[in-house]
Every structure is written in structure tokens, then in C-alpha cells.
Design an enzyme around this catalytic site. Structure first.
Site, PDB file in Angstrom:
ATOM      1  N   ARG A 111       2.521  11.388   4.447  1.00  9.04           N
ATOM      2  CA  ARG A 111       1.155  11.677   4.036  1.00  9.04           C
ATOM      3  C   ARG A 111       0.797  13.115   4.390  1.00  9.04           C
ATOM      4  O   ARG A 111       1.224  13.630   5.411  1.00  9.04           O
ATOM      5  CB  ARG A 111       0.173  10.746   4.758  1.00  9.04           C
ATOM      6  N   GLY A 257       1.438   6.624   1.116  1.00  5.91           N
ATOM      7  CA  GLY A 257      -0.014   6.659   1.071  1.00  5.91           C
ATOM      8  C   GLY A 257      -0.589   7.736   0.156  1.00  5.91           C
ATOM      9  O   GLY A 257      -1.752   7.660  -0.233  1.00  5.91           O
ATOM     10  N   SER A 306      -0.262   4.850  12.606  1.00  3.77           N
ATOM     11  CA  SER A 306       0.954   4.750  11.789  1.00  3.77           C
ATOM     12  C   SER A 306       2.187   4.987  12.663  1.00  3.77           C
ATOM     13  O   SER A 306       2.192   5.883  13.508  1.00  3.77           O
ATOM     14  CB  SER A 306       0.934   5.803  10.686  1.00  3.77           C
ATOM     15  N   CYS A 308       3.529   3.169  15.062  1.00  2.00           N
ATOM     16  CA  CYS A 308       3.419   2.806  16.483  1.00  2.00           C
ATOM     17  C   CYS A 308       3.746   1.330  16.710  1.00  2.00           C
ATOM     18  O   CYS A 308       3.343   0.743  17.720  1.00  2.00           O
ATOM     19  CB  CYS A 308       2.024   3.102  17.010  1.00  2.00           C
ATOM     20  N   ASP A 331      -0.492  -3.948   8.214  1.00  4.29           N
ATOM     21  CA  ASP A 331      -1.060  -2.594   8.160  1.00  4.29           C
ATOM     22  C   ASP A 331      -2.580  -2.554   8.005  1.00  4.29           C
ATOM     23  O   ASP A 331      -3.228  -1.706   8.603  1.00  4.29           O
ATOM     24  CB  ASP A 331      -0.410  -1.815   7.014  1.00  4.29           C
ATOM     25  N   ARG A 422      11.329   4.613   4.791  1.00  2.00           N
ATOM     26  CA  ARG A 422      10.588   3.356   4.676  1.00  2.00           C
ATOM     27  C   ARG A 422      11.337   2.297   3.880  1.00  2.00           C
ATOM     28  O   ARG A 422      12.167   2.613   3.041  1.00  2.00           O
ATOM     29  CB  ARG A 422       9.263   3.629   3.942  1.00  2.00           C
TER      30      ARG A 422
HETATM   31  O1  SAT Z   1       2.408   6.536   3.901  1.00  3.71           O
HETATM   32  S1  SAT Z   1       1.541   5.474   4.395  1.00  3.71           S
HETATM   33  O2  SAT Z   1       0.196   5.974   4.592  1.00  3.71           O
HETATM   34  O3  SAT Z   1       1.503   4.379   3.450  1.00  3.71           O
HETATM   35  C1  SAT Z   1       2.172   4.861   5.846  1.00  3.71           C
HETATM   36  C2  SAT Z   1       1.346   5.077   7.036  1.00  3.71           C
HETATM   37  O4  SAT Z   1       1.079   6.215   7.400  1.00  3.71           O
HETATM   38  O5  SAT Z   1       0.927   4.081   7.656  1.00  3.71           O
HETATM   39 MN    MN Z   2      -0.544   2.328   8.301  1.00  2.00          MN
END
Ligand code: SAT
Ligand code: MN
Length: 636
Positions: A111, A257, A306, A308, A331, A422
Site C-alpha cells: 500500500r 489494498g 497490518s 502483526c 482483517d 501474499r
Molecule cells: O494491502 S492490504 O491493505 O490489503 C494488506 C494490509 O495492509 O493489511
Molecule cells: Mn489489514
């Protein structure tokens, strides 16, 4: 009403003629929109007038070659996979069932918070008054004319030669009173496929839209540039939100994200605004069901930043005998008090977009049992037998290809998988998915956990004395930076409620909204702060974490029934000696794990004060000052 005002009129006219060609084209042309795929696409006439207007306006602006309305069928998914293989965007992983590998442009891996903005008429709607006209750590404001200009500078003609996909999607089970609908327009088949995993998409959503026409408009383009197979425009990436108009516009990035607009953009940034307006909570929280040895089942929501360990806690394999953990979400939680005063939560998502590195049979066996079918992996390393590998998975086999597609040389110390690589997997595949995970009314929440990565000073678990104290704990949260965003190094960042990058409105108002949840007749969940990440002087973790965290959940749930002993400390309540079950754990330095170093906490109070003053100022509810004063007094 759309907001592409600054685009010259004659441009729009020309563009619409061109779009008419795309939109008015025959069914046969729609069928070939996926180039050779045998997909029968729903007629554009099936769109509600508002969706159709959004599609036409976007097509006029972006000038795609084709428009494809996604029906969410398996045939459509198959065609997308075929297309992406053909384009070199995805590679099949023959070791597993229907698994795929995407390698991004190395400049598009997380992000981008610095390029993420919220638009409103008044700056103070978005950023606390203390930050007026300055850069804020709690949200980037953009004024309406600038918003329009940024769109106009990027979108005209940006989909030329491409297919524009229209994805009707539902956040939450289709038809749940807690769910909300969006329509994402994108030129990325990777986004379409990922949205299919992460949300509920297609004809059933269009059907729901015929009953209630309101939806969030999401416009996304990867832009022009990038590497083979991963178009993007990192120099000009921008992610824009206009809550007042239910609009999200994102350009230049295909990653997580930034591009799967249902997730952070809708479910959290716009979601938090909707939640405030409608009296509920949109939070960066996992949801788990925990059954104790007596067979009692309670649900817990937990906010961690994020990367953690939300996914690890959400799918935990408890080591305490007789305990069972089941996963509702990893999430995001949308939570609302029902008419009986019970806080009910749904997971608005449909899949997991989890951090791969660190996931293993030892740390998260349930995730390992989830991700090796029907999954898109992004930026992990590839093994010579067509499988995947990442740091922390176990011993590296010979012949690894790194996330950039180069032979990996372990002696060079560069990671094989990107730290923010991911997996994107359907939630229903999780072997411990909770039986109520799609329940329309949501699951009842008994406790809320808050936490982060705190290598020093912060005890394993502390219970808030009351709701107001719990809100202060959330406001004062800090955590070590991770690879989920562009921040680097191990700096300890303020991250209130793990929402710092996701607030859709003024953080001071957000705190007032949380405080306002306390009303007569409501069963407020207890609030706890946890920290699995405390280290000793040698840098070794003091607590084993993972499945052993069930010991903390055990104490937490017993506290919810007033069944376990606690001791008052300057920070709140902690387990009395012997109240936290450590049987069979071996050597744990409980004294150090729960110590409250005075100097550390005086400095922490100073840091919180500075943050509140600099970032929030007058918008901070007075209750937060009261709590900070209590903390100082207690620690002294
Ligand atoms: O890239 S995302 O925002 O979906 C993952 C995250 O930062 O939790
Ligand atoms: Mn998240």
C-alpha cells in the site's frame, strides 16, 4: 453525480461516442471480450440505471476497447485465468490444485499511504484541527478541485486497447442487513480474479441492487507502464476517496489494498464514515470464535496493525487442552449493537489476503491447510517443482526462483519472497471456518483485543478498567513498522486502533464515536491490550506466541465471566499470580513479561501527549486527556 467535472466537454462527447460503440456492441462482441473465452456475459441492460450510468461515464472517460460485466461464474474465472496466462501475468503452479503465481513490478509491492487521500469540502472533516494545512499522520486531505484535477490528469483514455471489467460486489453476505454493495470498474483481470476471491461478486449482487439501488462507485486503472505482465504506474499512483459521494478512484497500482477496492478503501475508509453516520463500527479487526473446555463459545474481535499476526490469531491452533478456535475473519469487522444491546460482527470479506512469510506448519497450520488450492500467490518465491516458498516456511529447497523471477542465491541475504508477499485464498477453504461466518445477523462479540508489535515495556496482556479506558488504550496504540506499507526500518509508529492508514474521517470524531457506543442497555465487550512481541535484553521473544496465545484468550474469556483473578496495576488489570495458565510452558520470565518500567511508561505518556497535541489538538475528546492524566498519576 460523478466528479470528472474538469474534463473538457468536447472530450467527453467524443469519448462517449467511442464508448457507445463499446457499450452498444452486440452480444457476440461481449462474448469475445475475454478474447477467445466462451463466456456468456449478462446484458448491459441487466444493469440498474445508476450502475449503467456509472459504467457509461467511466467508459467515456477511460475509452476501453471492450466492456465486460462480470457475472461471477466459474466459466468467467476460467477465462480470466487463461487470459492472464496468455498475457504473462500469472503462472500456473503445477504442484497444487488451481494455484497461481503473480510477480509484480518491483516498484508496486505494498500500500502507498503517502499517495492515499480523502476528499471532503472541509479539511477538518478528514484531518483534526491541529493539522490544518499541514501534513497529518492520521489522514491525507485532498480538496475537491485537486481531486478532480488528479483524476483528469490520469484517467482520460487510460484503458485504450484494454477490456474494462465491471465487478458488482457485496461486502458481507449478499442480502445481510449489515452488508453493503459496491461496483468496481477496473482494467486489471488480476483485480477481477482477486475480487472474486476477496468479495462476493456477480449476478447475485446485481439482483440485490435491483432491490436497493445504492452502491459505492469504485473506479480503478493500473495505468500505463510497469513490467511485462504487471502494468502499473508507480510514479503517478494515487488512491482517492470521496465519502460524501460514495466514490473511490484508484490509479497506478495493482497491489492489494491499492486495487482491491472493497478492502481498505471501502470496508474501512468509506466504511468508517458510513458507520459513524449510521451508528456502527467499521474496524481493522479479525473475528474468532473460541470454545472453552466447558463447551461455552464466545467471539473475540482483535485490532492489530497490518502484518502483526491477525491471520495467525484468527486461525490459531490452541495448545491449551479442551480449547477450540474457529475463524470468522482475519482483517476487517463491521460491528453493530442489536436491539438486545449485543454487539454483533460480520466479516465483510470472502477471502484471506494474508502475509505469506512466516506462515508455516508450526506457526499457522490452518493457513497452510487453506492456501494450497484455488489461490493466487503474489511475490512469493517459486520452487523447481512448481510450488512456492517463503522465508519462515521451513528449509529452503534447492533451485529457488526469487520473487523477481531470478535464481535465488541464499548467500546473498536478499529475501527469496518479498516481505509483503501474499496469498489470496477463499475463506470457505479454511478447515476451521466458523459455522456462523456468513450469518446475516453477525456473531456476538464478548471481548475486544488491541495490540501491536512492542519489543519493550508493554506487558503481555492488560485489561481496561472500563469502556473509556479501553478507548484510550486504542487511541494510544503504537507498533513497530512492517512491510505492509512503504515505511521502512523498525520505528515504533503510533497506530490508533490499528486504523491509522484507514480512517475515513477526523480521528478526534472517531474517538467520540467510540465513546458514544456506551449507552444504557448495552452489553459492552471488555477491552484488552495484548503484546505477543516483548523481547528480553538479548532480543529474544519472552513469550512463545502463536498457539500458546490461547492461554491469554483463556484468561480474557474467564475475565468476561468474572471467573479469573486480576491485579490492579498503573496500566489496568493484569492476571494475578497463577491466574494465567502457564502449565507445561517451561521457562517463562513472567516477571519481565509483565513488568511496568516506570521510566519507559513516563516516556510513553509523553509520546502519547505529544501525539495527541500535535495530531489531534482541540478535536481530541476530553476523556482522552482524563485517561492520560490517570496513566501519568498511576505510573508516578
Ligand atoms: O494491502 S492490504 O491493505 O490489503 C494488506 C494490509 O495492509 O493489511
Ligand atoms: Mn489489514
Amino acid at each position: 453525480m460523478m466528479h470528472f467535472k474538469t474534463i473538457p466537454e468536447d472530450y467527453v462527447r467524443k469519448a462517449s461516442q467511442c464508448a457507445q460503440v463499446a457499450l452498444g456492441c452486440s452480444r457476440a462482441a461481449h462474448q469475445t471480450a475475454l478474447r477467445g473465452a466462451t463466456v456468456v456475459n449478462p446484458q448491459l441492460a441487466a444493469l440498474t440505471p445508476k450502475v449503467r450510468a456509472f459504467v457509461e461515464r467511466s467508459a467515456a472517460l477511460c475509452q476501453p476497447e471492450h466492456v465486460h460485466v462480470c457475472d461471477g461464474s466459474d466459466a468467467e474465472a476460467g477465462a480470466l485465468l487463461q487470459l492472464m496466462q496468455h498475457q504473462g501475468a500469472l503462472k500456473r503452479l503445477p504442484k497444487y490444485d488451481n494455484c497461481w503465481l503473480a510477480r509484480t513490478d518491483p516498484a508496486d509491492v505494498a500500500r502507498v499511504e503517502s499517495r492515499t487521500f480523502i476528499c471532503s469540502e472541509q479539511e477538518r472533516d478528514v484531518v483534526p484541527v491541529a493539522r490544518a494545512g499541514q501534513k497529518s499522520a492520521l489522514g491525507n486531505y485532498i480538496a475537491p478541485p485537486d481531486y478532480d484535477r488528479e483524476v483528469a490528469e490520469r484517467f482520460p483514455g487510460c484503458m485504450r486497447g484494454r477490456t474494462m471489467y465491471v465487478i458488482p460486489f457485496s461486502m458481507g453476505p449478499v442480502g445481510s442487513p449489515l452488508s453493503k454493495i459496491g461496483v468496481e470498474i477496473t482494467d486489471s483481470p488480476y483485480v477481477v480474479y482477486s475480487m472474486r476471491v476477496m468479495t462476493r461478486i456477480g449476478s447475485k449482487v446485481l439482483e440485490a441492487l435491483r432491490k436497493d439501488e445504492s452502491f459505492v462507485r469504485c473506479l480503478h486503472s493500473v495505468g500505463t507502464g510497469g513490467v511485462q505482465g504487471w502494468p502499473c504506474d508507480p510514479q503517478r499512483t494515487i488512491i482517492l476517496h470521496r465519502p460524501a459521494d460514495n466514490e473511490i478512484v484508484s490509479y497506478g497500482s495493482g497491489y492489494g489494498g491499492n486495487s482491491l477496492l472493497g478492502k481498505k478503501c471501502f470496508a474501512l475508509r468509506l466504511g468508517s464514515v458510513l458507520a459513524r453516520r449510521e451508528g456502527w463500527l467499521a474496524e481493522h479487526m479479525l473475528i474468532v470464535g473460541v470454545t472453552d473446555p466447558k463447551g461455552r463459545k464466545r467471539y473475540i474481535a482483535a485490532a492489530f496493525p497490518s502484518a502483526c499476526g491477525k491471520t495467525n490469531l484468527a486461525m490459531m491452533t490452541p495448545t491449551l487442552p479442551g480449547y477450540k478456535v474457529e475463524c470468522v475473519g482475519d482483517d476487517i469487522a463491521w460491528m453493530k449493537f442489536d436491539e438486545n444491546g449485543v454487539l454483533r460482527a460480520i466479516n465483510p470479506e470472502n477471502g484471506f489476503f494474508g502475509v505469506a512469510p512466516g506462515t508455516s506448519e508450526a506457526t499457522n497450520p490452518m493457513a497452510m491447510a487453506t492456501v494450497f488450492k484455488n489461490t493466487v500467490f503474489t511475490n512469493v518465491a517459486e520452487t523447481s517443482d512448481g510450488g512456492v516458498w517463503w522465508e519462515g516456511m521451513g528449509k529452503a529447497p534447492e533451485g529457488i526462483t526469487d520473487w523477481k523471477g531470478q535464481p535465488w542465491d541464499p548467500s546473498k541475504k536478499t529475501p527469496a519472497a518479498h516481505p509483503n508477499s501474499r496469498f489470496c485464498s477463499p475463506a470457505e477453504q479454511c478447515p476451521i471456518i466458523d459455522e456462523n461466518w456468513e450469518s446475516a445477523e453477525g456473531v456476538p462479540i464478548s471481548a475486544i483485543l488491541l495490540g501491536g508489535r512492542r519489543p519493550s515495556g508493554v506487558p503481555l496482556v492488560v485489561e481496561a478498567r472500563d469502556w473509556q479506558h479501553g478507548v484510550f488504550m486504542g487511541a494510544a496504540m503504537r507498533s513497530e513498522a512492517t512491510a505492509a506499507a512503504e515505511h521502512s526500518g523498525k520505528v515504533i509508529m503510533h497506530d490508533p486502533f490499528a486504523m491509522r492508514p484507514f480512517f475515513g474521517y477526523n480521528f478526534g470524531e472517531y474517538l467520540k464515536h467510540w465513546l458514544s457506543m456506551q449507552k444504557p442497555g448495552r452489553q459492552l465487550p471488555k477491552i484488552f491490550h495484548v503484546n505477543w512481541f516483548r523481547k528480553d535484553e538479548q532480543g529474544k521473544f519472552l513469550w512463545p506466541g502463536f498457539g500458546e496465545n490461547s492461554r491469554v484468550l483463556d484468561w480474557v474469556l474467564k475475565r468476561c465471566e468474572n471467573e479469573s483473578a486480576y491485579t490492579e496495576t498503573p496500566l489496568g488489570y493484569v492476571p494475578s499470580e497463577g491466574a494465567l495458565n502457564t502449565e507445561g510452558l517451561g521457562d517463562i520470565d513472567m516477571k519481565q513479561l509483565f513488568s511496568i518500567p516506570k521510566d519507559f511508561w513516563l516516556q510513553e505518556a509523553d509520546a502519547i501527549e505529544k501525539y495527541f497535541k500535535q495530531e489531534v489538538g482541540e478535536d481530541l475528546p476530553k476523556e482522552m486527556w482524563e485517561e492520560l492524566n490517570k496513566l501519568r498519576k498511576n505510573v508516578h
